[in-house]
Design an enzyme around this catalytic site. Structure first.
Site, PDB file in Angstrom:
ATOM      1  N   CYS A  17       0.817  -1.213   0.000  1.00 46.15           N
ATOM      2  CA  CYS A  17       0.000   0.000   0.000  1.00 46.15           C
ATOM      3  C   CYS A  17       0.855   1.269   0.000  1.00 46.15           C
ATOM      4  O   CYS A  17       1.594   1.508  -0.937  1.00 46.15           O
ATOM      5  CB  CYS A  17      -0.982  -0.039   1.164  1.00 46.15           C
ATOM      6  SG  CYS A  17      -2.326   1.175   1.007  1.00 46.15           S
ATOM      7  N   LYS A  21     -12.530   7.642  -3.712  1.00 45.92           N
ATOM      8  CA  LYS A  21     -11.752   6.621  -3.024  1.00 45.92           C
ATOM      9  C   LYS A  21     -12.107   5.224  -3.538  1.00 45.92           C
ATOM     10  O   LYS A  21     -13.286   4.893  -3.709  1.00 45.92           O
ATOM     11  CB  LYS A  21     -12.018   6.690  -1.514  1.00 45.92           C
ATOM     12  CG  LYS A  21     -11.237   5.666  -0.690  1.00 45.92           C
ATOM     13  CD  LYS A  21     -11.559   5.807   0.783  1.00 45.92           C
ATOM     14  CE  LYS A  21     -10.793   4.795   1.614  1.00 45.92           C
ATOM     15  NZ  LYS A  21     -11.083   4.918   3.065  1.00 45.92           N
ATOM     16  N   SER A  66      -8.428  -0.180  -0.395  1.00 41.39           N
ATOM     17  CA  SER A  66      -8.789   0.998   0.392  1.00 41.39           C
ATOM     18  C   SER A  66      -7.703   2.048   0.199  1.00 41.39           C
ATOM     19  O   SER A  66      -6.697   2.065   0.908  1.00 41.39           O
ATOM     20  CB  SER A  66      -8.919   0.639   1.879  1.00 41.39           C
ATOM     21  OG  SER A  66      -9.205   1.804   2.637  1.00 41.39           O
ATOM     22  N   HIS A  82      -4.654  -4.909  -0.443  1.00 41.12           N
ATOM     23  CA  HIS A  82      -4.585  -5.511   0.892  1.00 41.12           C
ATOM     24  C   HIS A  82      -5.098  -6.944   0.940  1.00 41.12           C
ATOM     25  O   HIS A  82      -6.114  -7.231   1.587  1.00 41.12           O
ATOM     26  CB  HIS A  82      -5.379  -4.650   1.869  1.00 41.12           C
ATOM     27  CG  HIS A  82      -4.787  -3.313   2.119  1.00 41.12           C
ATOM     28  ND1 HIS A  82      -3.683  -3.121   2.915  1.00 41.12           N
ATOM     29  CD2 HIS A  82      -5.147  -2.089   1.658  1.00 41.12           C
ATOM     30  CE1 HIS A  82      -3.387  -1.831   2.954  1.00 41.12           C
ATOM     31  NE2 HIS A  82      -4.252  -1.188   2.196  1.00 41.12           N
ATOM     32  N   GLU A 122      -3.834  -9.071   2.723  1.00 42.59           N
ATOM     33  CA  GLU A 122      -3.648  -9.506   4.108  1.00 42.59           C
ATOM     34  C   GLU A 122      -4.852  -9.218   4.992  1.00 42.59           C
ATOM     35  O   GLU A 122      -4.953  -9.747   6.114  1.00 42.59           O
ATOM     36  CB  GLU A 122      -2.408  -8.835   4.718  1.00 42.59           C
ATOM     37  CG  GLU A 122      -2.601  -7.419   5.233  1.00 42.59           C
ATOM     38  CD  GLU A 122      -2.555  -6.356   4.140  1.00 42.59           C
ATOM     39  OE1 GLU A 122      -2.646  -5.161   4.475  1.00 42.59           O
ATOM     40  OE2 GLU A 122      -2.426  -6.720   2.947  1.00 42.59           O
ATOM     41  N   ARG A 163     -15.869   3.104  11.385  1.00 40.00           N
ATOM     42  CA  ARG A 163     -15.095   4.189  11.998  1.00 40.00           C
ATOM     43  C   ARG A 163     -15.414   5.524  11.351  1.00 40.00           C
ATOM     44  O   ARG A 163     -15.629   6.539  12.022  1.00 40.00           O
ATOM     45  CB  ARG A 163     -13.603   3.893  11.864  1.00 40.00           C
ATOM     46  CG  ARG A 163     -12.665   4.948  12.419  1.00 40.00           C
ATOM     47  CD  ARG A 163     -11.302   4.820  11.798  1.00 40.00           C
ATOM     48  NE  ARG A 163     -11.325   5.149  10.369  1.00 40.00           N
ATOM     49  CZ  ARG A 163     -10.341   4.853   9.526  1.00 40.00           C
ATOM     50  NH1 ARG A 163      -9.288   4.174   9.931  1.00 40.00           N
ATOM     51  NH2 ARG A 163     -10.444   5.204   8.245  1.00 40.00           N
TER      52      ARG A 163
END
Length: 306
Positions: A142, A163, A192, A233, A235, A247
């Site tokens: 990233c 985004k 992301s 990502h 992971e 969040r």
């Protein structure tokens, strides 16, 4: 899987509950082999979650691996107690004389800042250069990937109009790559990020391995600098994107629902993990390639003598 991590590290209990065999120091000393030395430079605020995600993937191998947790030297974490860091992490200054077979540099939540404005950028430059003399092969993730592409290849990045957030289909461009053995022709990948890299600035020295028409380049191979650059990502666990969404909702940011994540686009439902197998496969392939090519004498890492 034998992976050796600190005995009291919280990730240890999580991995053991998942059936992962975690080796202690005395048991590893009885095995007459050289363990692979791996390092994880963890730049993420939630250290425990990130170290668990990567330890889980590094653990999925029959090889014995010693995993060292590393942090930026002069940086105070706002989200992780200093006692935790002192107990389980070493600063880069403390490991800079060591050699590693494999090294992972994570992302960091500072995508809006120009690289040179990041407070620890000078140390990041030192670390990236250090990987060329002290690490056999590095995987940058990233923001870490964007930083390394900028530093080594002057690859440009730009702010996306919207985004890229969710789980998106990607296609494998090189099925002959040793890092993509066993991959499907296309795969789901969690994404992301607000930034993208400019394709026109990607030189012929870089090989695009995984791509997406919808959200851009995903992974590149760099033979010259012995590195993989993963911009997304694999992971992530089931709830990584969901927790980020919740969040932002609580912060009043009015985020869009992560694409293709929740069953029926219902955020009350548990997300289904449709990328786990490829995440494990990528790390197994990467570790196998390191095992096949790294020198037995760890001191020769980075010297070109093997």
């Amino acid at each position: 899987m034998p992976i050796r991590i600190p005995d009291q590290l919280p990730a240890r209990k999580t991995l053991e509950n998942e059936g992962v065999v975690v080796m202690d120091k005395s048991r590893s000393a009885r095995q007459d082999i050289r363990p692979l030395q791996f390092g994880l430079l963890n730049l993420m605020p939630n250290k425990e979650r990130t170290e668990t995600q990567f330890a889980r993937l590094i653990a999925a191998t029959p090889l014995q691996i010693d995993l060292s947790l590393v942090r930026i030297t002069d940086h105070d974490s706002k989200n992780t107690p200093e006692e935790y860091l002192q107990t389980f992490y070493q600063t880069w200054e403390e490991v800079r004389e060591r050699k590693f077979d494999g090294f992972v540099v994570t992302g960091a939540p500072i995508a809006n800042l120009p690289f040179e404005d990041v407070r620890y950028w000078p140390e990041m430059v030192e670390i990236m250069d250090w990987t060329q003399t002290n690490v056999h092969h590095t995987m940058f993730i990233c923001w870490g990937a964007q930083a390394a592409l900028h530093h080594f290849h002057d690859v440009k990045r730009f702010r996306r109009d919207k985004k890229a957030f969710g789980v998106f289909r990607h296609r494998v461009l090189d099925t002959r790559s040793p890092y993509l053995r066993g991959f499907s022709d296309d795969l789901a990948v969690p994404v992301s990020r607000n930034n993208d890299i400019d394709r026109s600035s990607v030189s012929s020295d870089l090989e695009v391995l995984i791509d997406s028409e919808e959200v851009g380049i995903c992974m590149l191979n760099d033979r010259k600098y012995r590195a993989l650059y993963m911009l997304n990502h694999l992971e992530y666990d089931n709830r990584s994107l969901a927790d980020e969404y919740e969040r932002d909702v609580k912060a009043g940011l009015d985020p869009e629902l992560p694409a293709n994540l929740f069953p029926g686009n219902d955020p009350s439902q548990m997300p289904e993990n449709r990328w786990r197998s490829h995440a494990h496969l990528l790390f197994q392939n990467w570790i196998n390639e390191i095992y096949q090519t790294t020198p037995y004498d760890l001191g020769k890492v980075g010297t070109g003598e093997w």
